[in-house]
Design a protein around this motif. Structure first.
Motif, short mmCIF file in Angstrom:
data_model
loop_
_atom_site.label_atom_id
_atom_site.label_comp_id
_atom_site.label_asym_id
_atom_site.label_seq_id
_atom_site.Cartn_x
_atom_site.Cartn_y
_atom_site.Cartn_z
N HIS A 266 -7.38 4.74 -16.16
CA HIS A 266 -6.75 4.25 -17.39
C HIS A 266 -7.08 2.78 -17.64
O HIS A 266 -7.08 2.33 -18.77
N GLY A 267 -7.30 2.04 -16.57
CA GLY A 267 -7.55 0.61 -16.69
C GLY A 267 -6.44 -0.19 -16.05
O GLY A 267 -5.45 0.34 -15.53
N HIS A 268 -6.61 -1.51 -16.07
CA HIS A 268 -5.67 -2.42 -15.42
C HIS A 268 -4.92 -3.24 -16.47
O HIS A 268 -5.50 -3.68 -17.46
N VAL A 269 -3.63 -3.46 -16.22
CA VAL A 269 -2.80 -4.24 -17.13
C VAL A 269 -2.21 -5.43 -16.38
O VAL A 269 -1.59 -5.27 -15.33
N HIS A 270 -2.43 -6.63 -16.94
CA HIS A 270 -1.75 -7.83 -16.46
C HIS A 270 -0.52 -8.04 -17.34
O HIS A 270 -0.65 -8.10 -18.57
N VAL A 271 0.64 -8.15 -16.74
CA VAL A 271 1.87 -8.41 -17.49
C VAL A 271 2.35 -9.81 -17.15
O VAL A 271 2.59 -10.12 -15.98
N VAL A 272 2.47 -10.66 -18.17
CA VAL A 272 2.93 -12.03 -17.95
C VAL A 272 4.17 -12.26 -18.81
O VAL A 272 4.09 -12.30 -20.04
N ASP A 273 5.32 -12.41 -18.16
CA ASP A 273 6.59 -12.60 -18.87
C ASP A 273 7.56 -13.26 -17.91
O ASP A 273 7.67 -12.84 -16.75
N ASP A 274 8.27 -14.28 -18.37
CA ASP A 274 9.21 -14.97 -17.50
C ASP A 274 10.52 -14.20 -17.32
O ASP A 274 11.34 -14.57 -16.48
N ASN A 275 10.72 -13.13 -18.08
CA ASN A 275 11.91 -12.31 -17.96
C ASN A 275 11.68 -11.22 -16.90
O ASN A 275 10.88 -10.31 -17.11
N PRO A 276 12.38 -11.29 -15.75
CA PRO A 276 12.11 -10.33 -14.68
C PRO A 276 12.43 -8.89 -15.07
O PRO A 276 11.76 -7.96 -14.62
N ASP A 277 13.45 -8.69 -15.90
CA ASP A 277 13.80 -7.33 -16.32
C ASP A 277 12.67 -6.68 -17.10
O ASP A 277 12.35 -5.50 -16.89
N ILE A 278 12.07 -7.44 -18.00
CA ILE A 278 10.96 -6.90 -18.79
C ILE A 278 9.74 -6.65 -17.91
O ILE A 278 9.07 -5.62 -18.05
N TYR B 176 10.42 -3.50 -15.87
CA TYR B 176 10.46 -2.33 -16.75
C TYR B 176 9.04 -1.91 -17.17
O TYR B 176 8.66 -0.74 -17.03
N LEU B 177 8.26 -2.87 -17.66
CA LEU B 177 6.90 -2.55 -18.11
C LEU B 177 6.01 -2.12 -16.95
O LEU B 177 5.23 -1.18 -17.07
N THR B 178 6.13 -2.82 -15.83
CA THR B 178 5.31 -2.49 -14.66
C THR B 178 5.55 -1.06 -14.20
O THR B 178 4.61 -0.30 -13.96
N ASP B 179 6.82 -0.68 -14.10
CA ASP B 179 7.16 0.68 -13.62
C ASP B 179 6.65 1.74 -14.59
O ASP B 179 6.03 2.75 -14.17
N LEU B 180 6.87 1.55 -15.88
CA LEU B 180 6.45 2.56 -16.85
C LEU B 180 4.93 2.69 -16.91
O LEU B 180 4.40 3.81 -16.98
N LEU B 181 4.24 1.57 -16.89
CA LEU B 181 2.78 1.61 -16.97
C LEU B 181 2.16 2.26 -15.73
O LEU B 181 1.20 3.02 -15.83
N ARG B 182 2.74 1.99 -14.58
CA ARG B 182 2.23 2.62 -13.35
C ARG B 182 2.47 4.13 -13.38
O ARG B 182 1.64 4.91 -12.91
N GLN B 183 3.61 4.54 -13.93
CA GLN B 183 3.89 5.96 -14.04
C GLN B 183 2.88 6.67 -14.93
O GLN B 183 2.56 7.85 -14.73
N LEU B 184 2.33 5.93 -15.90
CA LEU B 184 1.34 6.51 -16.81
C LEU B 184 -0.08 6.44 -16.27
O LEU B 184 -1.02 6.91 -16.92
N GLY B 185 -0.25 5.85 -15.09
CA GLY B 185 -1.57 5.86 -14.45
C GLY B 185 -2.35 4.56 -14.52
O GLY B 185 -3.50 4.50 -14.06
N TYR B 186 -1.77 3.50 -15.09
CA TYR B 186 -2.44 2.21 -15.11
C TYR B 186 -2.16 1.48 -13.78
O TYR B 186 -1.12 1.69 -13.16
N THR B 187 -3.09 0.65 -13.37
CA THR B 187 -2.78 -0.29 -12.29
C THR B 187 -2.23 -1.55 -12.96
O THR B 187 -2.67 -1.93 -14.05
N VAL B 188 -1.26 -2.18 -12.31
CA VAL B 188 -0.55 -3.29 -12.95
C VAL B 188 -0.33 -4.43 -11.96
O VAL B 188 0.03 -4.21 -10.80
#
Length: 212
Positions: free
Chosen positions: A6-18, A21-33
């Motif tokens: 699927h590809g790799h996603v870098h998530v940059v956000d100072d809010n730990p909840d976001i 949340y995004l890391t878990d969902l994206l990994r479940q869909l098959g992306y590396t994060v």
């Protein structure tokens, strides 16, 4: 680290909840994060993985998402960016869009909208990669040319005929033909049309300046 299919996603956000949340969902869909709590940590720790996209918060302490976008451009790092923001001013949006991100999503956004933007970014990163590989290959072949052959190549790309090149370089037409044949051979392009096609994305003016 190798990206998933699927590809790799870098998530940059100072809010730990976001981030979580995004890391878990994206990994479940098959992306590396990989996730980062600041632009500074992204610059210090991230790897230039392919294909990849950057999901980037706009407003963060110290270095903002827009400042990170500008820093990446200065570094020549072309990872496609998807901005996410909860409270951006119109000026922030205008400034971010100048850097041609894939998308600008306002929080709270629909997760399918983010996935659609990520997948478009992966396709775009594939184009970036192909262009990078092609241009590097052309530059490598350019290095194998003699100074005279480089001069002839630039003039060929500018549309000059053998006679015109002969007059501009003050050399015999037969000499031009030999240089021209060597250029086509070393650039691995059988015909002038092939040479023009492979060099279409390059800055010929910069090549000419480099000859001075």
């Amino acid at each position: 680290m190798k990206p998933s299919t699927h590809g790799h996603v870098h998530v940059v956000d100072d809010n730990p909840d976001i981030r979580i949340y995004l890391t878990d969902l994206l990994r479940q869909l098959g992306y590396t994060v990989d996730s980062y709590d600041s632009a500074e940590s992204f610059l210090a720790q991230s790897m230039d993985i392919f294909p990849a996209v950057l999901v980037l918060d706009v407003r963060m302490p110290q270095m903002s998402g827009i400042e990170l976008q500008q820093a990446m451009k200065a570094m020549g790092r072309n990872t496609p960016i998807i901005f996410i923001s909860g409270e951006s001013h119109s000026q922030d949006i205008i400034q971010a869009m100048k850097g041609q991100p894939v998308e600008f999503l306002l929080k709270p956004f629909q997760f399918p909208s983010l996935i659609h933007a990520i997948d478009r970014g992966m396709v775009l990163d594939g184009v970036h990669r192909e262009t990078f590989i092609r241009q590097n290959d052309i530059r490598r072949k350019w290095q194998n040319l003699s100074q005279r052959e480089r001069e002839v190549l630039v003039l060929m790309l500018e549309g000059h005929t053998n006679k015109g090149i002969s007059e501009l370089m003050d050399i015999l037409p037969d000499t031009v033909k030999k240089h021209r044949a060597h250029v086509l051979q070393k650039m691995q392009t059988p015909h002038l049309a092939d040479l023009v096609a492979v060099c279409k994305d390059l800055d010929v003016k910069a090549w000419r300046s480099a000859l001075r």
